[in-house]
Design a protein around this motif. Structure first.
Motif, PDB file in Angstrom:
ATOM      1  N   ILE A 235       0.840  -1.202   0.000  1.00 22.38           N
ATOM      2  CA  ILE A 235       0.000   0.000   0.000  1.00 22.38           C
ATOM      3  C   ILE A 235       0.876   1.252   0.000  1.00 22.38           C
ATOM      4  O   ILE A 235       0.606   2.232  -0.709  1.00 22.38           O
ATOM      5  CB  ILE A 235      -0.950  -0.002   1.214  1.00 22.38           C
ATOM      6  N   MET A 236       1.949   1.209   0.781  1.00 19.87           N
ATOM      7  CA  MET A 236       2.861   2.345   0.834  1.00 19.87           C
ATOM      8  C   MET A 236       3.525   2.573  -0.520  1.00 19.87           C
ATOM      9  O   MET A 236       3.740   3.712  -0.941  1.00 19.87           O
ATOM     10  CB  MET A 236       3.917   2.109   1.910  1.00 19.87           C
ATOM     11  N   ARG A 237       3.867   1.501  -1.223  1.00 17.94           N
ATOM     12  CA  ARG A 237       4.534   1.631  -2.521  1.00 17.94           C
ATOM     13  C   ARG A 237       3.551   2.065  -3.609  1.00 17.94           C
ATOM     14  O   ARG A 237       3.907   2.835  -4.501  1.00 17.94           O
ATOM     15  CB  ARG A 237       5.201   0.310  -2.904  1.00 17.94           C
ATOM     16  N   ILE A 238       2.345   1.563  -3.548  1.00 12.21           N
ATOM     17  CA  ILE A 238       1.368   1.830  -4.603  1.00 12.21           C
ATOM     18  C   ILE A 238       0.678   3.182  -4.421  1.00 12.21           C
ATOM     19  O   ILE A 238       0.332   3.847  -5.401  1.00 12.21           O
ATOM     20  CB  ILE A 238       0.331   0.683  -4.662  1.00 12.21           C
ATOM     21  N   GLY A 239       0.492   3.620  -3.182  1.00  9.36           N
ATOM     22  CA  GLY A 239      -0.145   4.905  -2.925  1.00  9.36           C
ATOM     23  C   GLY A 239      -1.553   4.947  -3.497  1.00  9.36           C
ATOM     24  O   GLY A 239      -2.323   3.994  -3.353  1.00  9.36           O
ATOM     25  N   ASP A 240      -1.873   6.047  -4.200  1.00  4.67           N
ATOM     26  CA  ASP A 240      -3.215   6.153  -4.768  1.00  4.67           C
ATOM     27  C   ASP A 240      -3.348   5.390  -6.084  1.00  4.67           C
ATOM     28  O   ASP A 240      -4.425   5.363  -6.694  1.00  4.67           O
ATOM     29  CB  ASP A 240      -3.624   7.618  -4.959  1.00  4.67           C
ATOM     30  N   GLY A 241      -2.281   4.779  -6.543  1.00  7.09           N
ATOM     31  CA  GLY A 241      -2.328   3.929  -7.726  1.00  7.09           C
ATOM     32  C   GLY A 241      -2.115   4.634  -9.050  1.00  7.09           C
ATOM     33  O   GLY A 241      -1.952   3.987 -10.089  1.00  7.09           O
ATOM     34  N   THR A 242      -2.091   5.951  -9.051  1.00  7.36           N
ATOM     35  CA  THR A 242      -2.011   6.693 -10.313  1.00  7.36           C
ATOM     36  C   THR A 242      -0.635   6.622 -10.975  1.00  7.36           C
ATOM     37  O   THR A 242      -0.526   6.767 -12.195  1.00  7.36           O
ATOM     38  CB  THR A 242      -2.377   8.172 -10.107  1.00  7.36           C
ATOM     39  N   LYS A 243       0.395   6.417 -10.175  1.00 10.07           N
ATOM     40  CA  LYS A 243       1.752   6.487 -10.722  1.00 10.07           C
ATOM     41  C   LYS A 243       2.330   5.133 -11.121  1.00 10.07           C
ATOM     42  O   LYS A 243       3.322   5.077 -11.859  1.00 10.07           O
ATOM     43  CB  LYS A 243       2.684   7.143  -9.693  1.00 10.07           C
ATOM     44  N   ILE A 244       1.758   4.040 -10.628  1.00  9.34           N
ATOM     45  CA  ILE A 244       2.397   2.737 -10.781  1.00  9.34           C
ATOM     46  C   ILE A 244       2.575   2.321 -12.240  1.00  9.34           C
ATOM     47  O   ILE A 244       3.683   1.985 -12.677  1.00  9.34           O
ATOM     48  CB  ILE A 244       1.601   1.656 -10.018  1.00  9.34           C
ATOM     49  N   ALA A 245       1.511   2.310 -13.016  1.00  8.80           N
ATOM     50  CA  ALA A 245       1.610   1.841 -14.398  1.00  8.80           C
ATOM     51  C   ALA A 245       2.513   2.725 -15.257  1.00  8.80           C
ATOM     52  O   ALA A 245       3.390   2.207 -15.964  1.00  8.80           O
ATOM     53  CB  ALA A 245       0.222   1.711 -15.016  1.00  8.80           C
ATOM     54  N   PRO A 246       2.353   4.060 -15.240  1.00  8.99           N
ATOM     55  CA  PRO A 246       3.253   4.903 -16.033  1.00  8.99           C
ATOM     56  C   PRO A 246       4.713   4.741 -15.621  1.00  8.99           C
ATOM     57  O   PRO A 246       5.608   4.722 -16.466  1.00  8.99           O
ATOM     58  CB  PRO A 246       2.752   6.321 -15.760  1.00  8.99           C
ATOM     59  N   ASN A 247       4.935   4.638 -14.313  1.00 13.90           N
ATOM     60  CA  ASN A 247       6.299   4.460 -13.805  1.00 13.90           C
ATOM     61  C   ASN A 247       6.884   3.139 -14.263  1.00 13.90           C
ATOM     62  O   ASN A 247       8.035   3.069 -14.738  1.00 13.90           O
ATOM     63  CB  ASN A 247       6.264   4.544 -12.272  1.00 13.90           C
ATOM     64  N   HIS A 248       6.122   2.062 -14.153  1.00 14.32           N
ATOM     65  CA  HIS A 248       6.601   0.743 -14.539  1.00 14.32           C
ATOM     66  C   HIS A 248       6.841   0.692 -16.054  1.00 14.32           C
ATOM     67  O   HIS A 248       7.850   0.152 -16.518  1.00 14.32           O
ATOM     68  CB  HIS A 248       5.586  -0.329 -14.132  1.00 14.32           C
ATOM     69  N   ASP A 249       5.929   1.279 -16.799  1.00 17.92           N
ATOM     70  CA  ASP A 249       6.051   1.298 -18.257  1.00 17.92           C
ATOM     71  C   ASP A 249       7.320   2.035 -18.685  1.00 17.92           C
ATOM     72  O   ASP A 249       8.041   1.587 -19.582  1.00 17.92           O
ATOM     73  CB  ASP A 249       4.815   1.976 -18.849  1.00 17.92           C
ATOM     74  N   LYS A 250       7.601   3.166 -18.043  1.00 17.20           N
ATOM     75  CA  LYS A 250       8.803   3.941 -18.373  1.00 17.20           C
ATOM     76  C   LYS A 250      10.076   3.133 -18.131  1.00 17.20           C
ATOM     77  O   LYS A 250      10.963   3.067 -18.994  1.00 17.20           O
ATOM     78  CB  LYS A 250       8.853   5.220 -17.531  1.00 17.20           C
ATOM     79  N   HIS A 251      10.154   2.486 -16.973  1.00 18.19           N
ATOM     80  CA  HIS A 251      11.364   1.728 -16.653  1.00 18.19           C
ATOM     81  C   HIS A 251      11.486   0.467 -17.507  1.00 18.19           C
ATOM     82  O   HIS A 251      12.593   0.025 -17.821  1.00 18.19           O
ATOM     83  CB  HIS A 251      11.400   1.398 -15.157  1.00 18.19           C
ATOM     84  N   ALA A 252      10.351  -0.112 -17.898  1.00 20.30           N
ATOM     85  CA  ALA A 252      10.382  -1.265 -18.797  1.00 20.30           C
ATOM     86  C   ALA A 252      10.955  -0.868 -20.152  1.00 20.30           C
ATOM     87  O   ALA A 252      11.787  -1.583 -20.736  1.00 20.30           O
ATOM     88  CB  ALA A 252       8.979  -1.845 -18.963  1.00 20.30           C
ATOM     89  N   LYS A 253      10.512   0.258 -20.659  1.00 19.44           N
ATOM     90  CA  LYS A 253      10.994   0.724 -21.958  1.00 19.44           C
ATOM     91  C   LYS A 253      12.464   1.121 -21.881  1.00 19.44           C
ATOM     92  O   LYS A 253      13.235   0.892 -22.828  1.00 19.44           O
ATOM     93  CB  LYS A 253      10.130   1.882 -22.448  1.00 19.44           C
ATOM     94  N   ASN A 254      12.874   1.719 -20.765  1.00 18.80           N
ATOM     95  CA  ASN A 254      14.282   2.076 -20.589  1.00 18.80           C
ATOM     96  C   ASN A 254      15.172   0.832 -20.609  1.00 18.80           C
ATOM     97  O   ASN A 254      16.239   0.816 -21.231  1.00 18.80           O
ATOM     98  CB  ASN A 254      14.488   2.827 -19.280  1.00 18.80           C
ATOM     99  N   ALA A 255      14.729  -0.225 -19.915  1.00 18.91           N
ATOM    100  CA  ALA A 255      15.503  -1.467 -19.866  1.00 18.91           C
ATOM    101  C   ALA A 255      15.579  -2.121 -21.234  1.00 18.91           C
ATOM    102  O   ALA A 255      16.612  -2.666 -21.635  1.00 18.91           O
ATOM    103  CB  ALA A 255      14.892  -2.433 -18.855  1.00 18.91           C
ATOM    104  N   THR A 256      14.462  -2.060 -21.976  1.00 17.36           N
ATOM    105  CA  THR A 256      14.427  -2.633 -23.322  1.00 17.36           C
ATOM    106  C   THR A 256      15.400  -1.905 -24.238  1.00 17.36           C
ATOM    107  O   THR A 256      16.182  -2.529 -24.968  1.00 17.36           O
ATOM    108  CB  THR A 256      13.002  -2.543 -23.904  1.00 17.36           C
ATOM    109  N   LYS A 257      15.371  -0.571 -24.210  1.00 17.69           N
ATOM    110  CA  LYS A 257      16.274   0.219 -25.042  1.00 17.69           C
ATOM    111  C   LYS A 257      17.727  -0.007 -24.657  1.00 17.69           C
ATOM    112  O   LYS A 257      18.613  -0.042 -25.520  1.00 17.69           O
ATOM    113  CB  LYS A 257      15.914   1.701 -24.923  1.00 17.69           C
TER     114      LYS A 257
END
Length: 318
Positions: free
Chosen positions: A100-122
């Motif tokens: 719960i502490m990491r996810i917070g209100d939930g608004t940031k999780i998917a965009p944040n994860h997507d950004k880091h996934a794309k960074n790792a892929t590149k």
């Protein structure tokens, strides 16, 4: 396109191959048959691989079903914002509070994860492209080198391996770190050391009794130069605020956390863990306590089927 190796729904490992080569051509029946139980085969389809020792943010995964959905899809934000991720999720109150502490209100999780996934892929694309350019070879004659741990295949039929450019690509031959290690050093990946798939970070016979006892275990851990170098690389990446450790927008939810929250048969974490930062201890933590080990590089995960190997040789589960 299907792969050369696959796993059925019944966990039956299957494959598709062709006649092996004899010299520069495909062999005849007589040439590919070595003896009564040995045949030379050649892969007719692609192999998919999964890197050992590391875990990068997911480009896509399923949300409580069988369909993989891109992390850029709004369904992911809806899943976390709505609180649906808490439903039918049997974990301890301590772990639930941690998430719960990491996810917070939930608004940031998917965009944040997507950004880091794309960074790792590149980053991985850049590593491979740099090696291809450095060798002067083409896609047709460039070769990869793979090394394996105890297990060869995961549940998706992917080869579990360490991957790098084959040293014979270079003139003169040049041995390089694996792409696995580069991703750790560049802050693109979370370390994910899983026993017994620990070679070459830790080159031991994992099932020998002496290596399972606390004394022998820690002797091997402390003497494992590759493992210690990989752990230091992660620590250095964190200090330098690289990649997943960046100061402004670090990775909020770890890849394995996202997976055990979102998978269809969600049941929380299922691997026990040893704290490599507590040198000399004989404690194995229960799966739901993994987060109590602050530094990712200090987590050595133990699948439940291997826990008795440790507990019969002096370890205790807490």
């Amino acid at each position: 396109m299907p792969n050369a190796l696959d796993v059925t729904k019944d966990n039956f490992k299957i494959g598709n191959f062709q006649f092996g080569f004899h010299g520069q051509q495909r062999g005849s029946v007589k040439q590919i048959v070595h003896d009564g139980d040995t045949v030379s085969l050649n892969a007719s389809l692609n192999f998919s691989t999964r890197f050992l020792g590391i875990d990068t943010a997911e480009v896509s995964f399923n949300i409580r079903n069988d369909s993989f959905i891109s992390l850029s899809n709004p369904q992911w934000t809806q899943f976390f914002v709505s609180g649906d991720w808490k439903n039918n999720f049997p974990v301890t109150p301590a772990l639930r509070n941690h998430l719960i502490m990491r996810i917070g209100d939930g608004t940031k999780i998917a965009p944040n994860h997507d950004k880091h996934a794309k960074n790792a892929t590149k980053a991985l694309e850049a590593l491979i492209q740099a090696d291809l350019d450095a060798t002067g070879k083409t896609k047709d004659n460039f070769e990869f080198f793979t090394s394996f741990g105890y297990e060869f295949l995961d549940v998706y039929g992917r080869l579990l391996c360490y991957l790098t450019a084959d040293e014979k690509n270079f003139n003169p031959p040049q041995r390089k770190l694996s792409y696995n290690e580069f991703q750790l050093a560049n802050g693109m990946a979370v370390p994910y050391f899983i026993y017994p798939n620990i070679q070459p970070f830790l080159s031991i016979q994992p099932f020998e009794k002496e290596n399972s006892k606390p004394i022998g275990f820690w002797k091997n851990i402390n003497g494992a130069k590759k493992l210690q170098a990989a752990r230091k690389a992660v620590s250095d990446a964190r200090t330098a605020k690289l990649g997943i450790f960046e100061a402004v927008d670090p990775l909020l939810l770890l890849p394995y956390e996202l997976r055990f929250i979102a998978r269809k048969d969600t049941h929380g974490p299922d691997r026990f863990v040893i704290d490599l930062g507590q040198n000399g201890n004989n404690v194995i933590l229960k799966p739901e306590k993994y987060f109590k080990i602050s530094n990712y590089e200090d987590r050595l995960f133990i699948p439940k089927e291997f826990v008795p190997l440790f507990t019969t040789n002096g370890w205790v589960v807490q």
